[in-house]
Design an enzyme around this catalytic site. Structure first.
Site, PDB file in Angstrom:
ATOM      1  N   ASP A 166       3.236  -5.042   0.602  1.00  0.00           N
ATOM      2  CA  ASP A 166       2.275  -3.969   0.849  1.00  0.00           C
ATOM      3  C   ASP A 166       1.652  -4.052   2.231  1.00  0.00           C
ATOM      4  O   ASP A 166       1.306  -3.028   2.824  1.00  0.00           O
ATOM      5  CB  ASP A 166       1.151  -4.008  -0.191  1.00  0.00           C
ATOM      6  CG  ASP A 166       1.656  -3.766  -1.600  1.00  0.00           C
ATOM      7  OD1 ASP A 166       2.856  -3.480  -1.772  1.00  0.00           O
ATOM      8  OD2 ASP A 166       0.838  -3.875  -2.532  1.00  0.00           O
ATOM      9  N   ASP A 250       0.406   1.774   3.542  1.00  0.00           N
ATOM     10  CA  ASP A 250       0.879   0.523   2.976  1.00  0.00           C
ATOM     11  C   ASP A 250       2.324   0.339   3.440  1.00  0.00           C
ATOM     12  O   ASP A 250       3.116   1.304   3.434  1.00  0.00           O
ATOM     13  CB  ASP A 250       0.834   0.548   1.446  1.00  0.00           C
ATOM     14  CG  ASP A 250      -0.566   0.266   0.898  1.00  0.00           C
ATOM     15  OD1 ASP A 250      -1.532   0.318   1.678  1.00  0.00           O
ATOM     16  OD2 ASP A 250      -0.674   0.006  -0.321  1.00  0.00           O
ATOM     17  N   HIS A 299       3.765   3.753  -3.084  1.00  0.00           N
ATOM     18  CA  HIS A 299       4.862   2.852  -2.731  1.00  0.00           C
ATOM     19  C   HIS A 299       6.202   3.448  -3.160  1.00  0.00           C
ATOM     20  O   HIS A 299       6.366   3.881  -4.299  1.00  0.00           O
ATOM     21  CB  HIS A 299       4.670   1.451  -3.301  1.00  0.00           C
ATOM     22  CG  HIS A 299       3.384   0.824  -2.855  1.00  0.00           C
ATOM     23  ND1 HIS A 299       2.817  -0.271  -3.482  1.00  0.00           N
ATOM     24  CD2 HIS A 299       2.546   1.133  -1.825  1.00  0.00           C
ATOM     25  CE1 HIS A 299       1.688  -0.598  -2.869  1.00  0.00           C
ATOM     26  NE2 HIS A 299       1.499   0.252  -1.866  1.00  0.00           N
ATOM     27  N   ASP A 301       9.199   1.906  -3.314  1.00  0.00           N
ATOM     28  CA  ASP A 301      10.262   1.010  -3.765  1.00  0.00           C
ATOM     29  C   ASP A 301      10.434   0.907  -5.278  1.00  0.00           C
ATOM     30  O   ASP A 301      11.285   0.137  -5.741  1.00  0.00           O
ATOM     31  CB  ASP A 301      10.093  -0.381  -3.149  1.00  0.00           C
ATOM     32  CG  ASP A 301       8.706  -0.966  -3.334  1.00  0.00           C
ATOM     33  OD1 ASP A 301       7.844  -0.289  -3.905  1.00  0.00           O
ATOM     34  OD2 ASP A 301       8.487  -2.106  -2.884  1.00  0.00           O
ATOM     35  N   CYS A 403       8.133  -6.049  -4.423  1.00  0.00           N
ATOM     36  CA  CYS A 403       6.714  -6.044  -4.056  1.00  0.00           C
ATOM     37  C   CYS A 403       6.176  -7.451  -3.809  1.00  0.00           C
ATOM     38  O   CYS A 403       5.373  -7.665  -2.899  1.00  0.00           O
ATOM     39  CB  CYS A 403       5.886  -5.390  -5.157  1.00  0.00           C
ATOM     40  SG  CYS A 403       6.197  -3.640  -5.418  1.00  0.00           S
TER      41      CYS A 403
END
Length: 419
Positions: A166, A250, A299, A301, A403
């Site tokens: 992040d 992020d 995010h 991913d 992550c």
């Protein structure tokens, strides 16, 4: 040039000329001495500076251009001292309604102790597995995230150092510190500074994006998000809890594929942040903006995970609006199977789709959740060996394998995979 005129008048004229000549000589001598002393001091200062900074080695330890080259060194986060963030507007916008009472009750306190202990053990075992696979593992420093802090614009407690993905983005030999949007993450960089300084002293580039003030103007204080339907409508309208008051992003909202980097506008990444990245990286890289049918984008991913050259996992519940550009470029689009995580397992900060939040060790090896059997079979059909680990309790803190890590060094070079 100073001209001296000899005076008439016998001995008096000669004495005067002699006196003036002596004064000029003394002045010139003093000037030369001062100049020499100044030069000597500058040389000494330069010598001291060179001694205080380690010489840059021929080979930089930081090198990563994509998500799949052979992984050699990685930072793995820590669950220790993880703290429930205060229930502020940006946290509310990024979490699900069923968990709001949990944040209201425990904000500013540690996550449940027994759950954290299990998460710590899981991540330690994950580190051991990575080492057995030949990967060098580095860890951030333990921090007391319960510490209360105050800036001119807000006050808060911390969160954790669990998700290096992040906060850190590695592009080539450069480490970029992200200007994250949650107030509880304002000082998260402190856990990584010792590592980053070490990498810098060994030749890496180190960039800190403009630190946001996180003043009230960065957030839509009246952001309406009562139901999932509200979230879908707001996302479709391009409305997010973060405004364009100042750049924020992020690092986990960027996905690397050599010269092409894919980003999304989300609850934590605004257009100013994406534009900052575009200008910072310059013409050598192409920043592509993607969007998804996602009621709560935070995010990229666990929605769109590039796992190889021309190979991407695309979440079937959150289809990509720009998917045709990948198909036209000849990419293979793989839809991962439905996650198997039980409904009663606490996921305070994420969805079940952490099942596709995998870490590629190279093009033919992937770190995947040991209980996600259907996901393992998907990779086996793709000819990719699955390295299994269990991080279910670590998942509860908001991340999967991708992550929980930040790849520092992959064995590869900058290439173009997208036409």
């Amino acid at each position: 040039m100073l001209r001296v005129r000899c005076m008439r008048g016998g001995s008096r004229g000669a004495e005067a000329a002699h006196l003036i000549g002596a004064m000029v000589a003394r002045a010139a001598t003093g000037w030369v001495q001062k100049a020499f002393q100044g030069t000597s001091a500058a040389v000494a200062e330069e010598d001291n500076m060179s001694k205080s900074v380690d010489p840059v080695p021929d080979e930089c330890p930081v090198n990563s251009f994509n998500e799949w080259d052979t992984l050699e060194e990685v930072i793995v986060g820590r669950a220790e001292n993880a703290c429930v963030p205060p229930f502020t507007v940006e946290v509310k916008a990024n979490t699900y309604e069923k968990h709001w009472p949990f944040y209201q009750k425990y904000g500013g306190q540690l996550f449940p102790e027994e759950h954290l202990k299990k998460a710590v053990r899981e991540i330690e075992e994950m580190c051991n597995i990575l080492r057995l696979e030949g990967v060098k593992v580095r860890r951030p420093e333990p921090i007391d995230w319960l510490t209360h802090y105050k800036t001119p614009d807000f006050d808060s407690t911390g969160l954790y150092s669990a998700m290096p993905r992040d906060i850190l983005l590695v592009v080539g030999n450069e480490i970029i510190e992200a200007p994250m949007a949650w107030r509880s993450r304002f000082f998260e960089y402190r856990a990584y500074r010792a590592l980053i300084k070490e990498y810098f002293n060994q030749g890496a580039k180190w960039t800190t994006a403009p630190k946001p003030t996180m003043a009230d103007d960065l957030y839509d204080q009246e952001y309406p998000m009562r139901t999932v339907e509200d979230r879908h409508q707001l996302a479709a309208q391009g409305k997010f809890v973060t405004t364009e008051f100042e750049p924020c992003f992020d690092a986990a909202d960027f996905m690397r594929a050599g010269r092409d980097i894919f980003a999304q506008r989300s609850q934590v990444t605004n257009y100013m942040g994406i534009e900052w990245m575009r200008r910072h990286l310059g013409p050598e890289y192409r920043i592509h903006l993607l969007s998804f049918k996602d009621p709560n984008p935070m995010h990229i991913d666990a929605t769109f995970n590039i796992i190889g050259p021309g190979l991407v996992l695309s979440n079937p519940d959150r289809p990509c609006h720009q998917i045709e550009m990948f198909k036209k470029a000849g990419w293979t689009i793989v839809q991962p199977p439905t996650p198997l995580i039980p409904d009663d397992h606490p996921l305070w900060m994420s969805s079940k789709w952490l099942s596709m939040n995998v870490l590629m060790l190279d093009e033919k090896r992937v770190l995947v959740e040991s209980s996600e059997i259907s996901t393992q079979k998907m990779f086996e059909r793709l000819g990719i060996k699955t390295i299994k680990a269990n991080i279910r309790h670590a998942n509860s803190l908001g991340g999967g394998f991708h992550c929980w890590t930040c790849d520092i060094r992959r064995r590869g070079t900058l290439e173009s995979y997208f036409n």
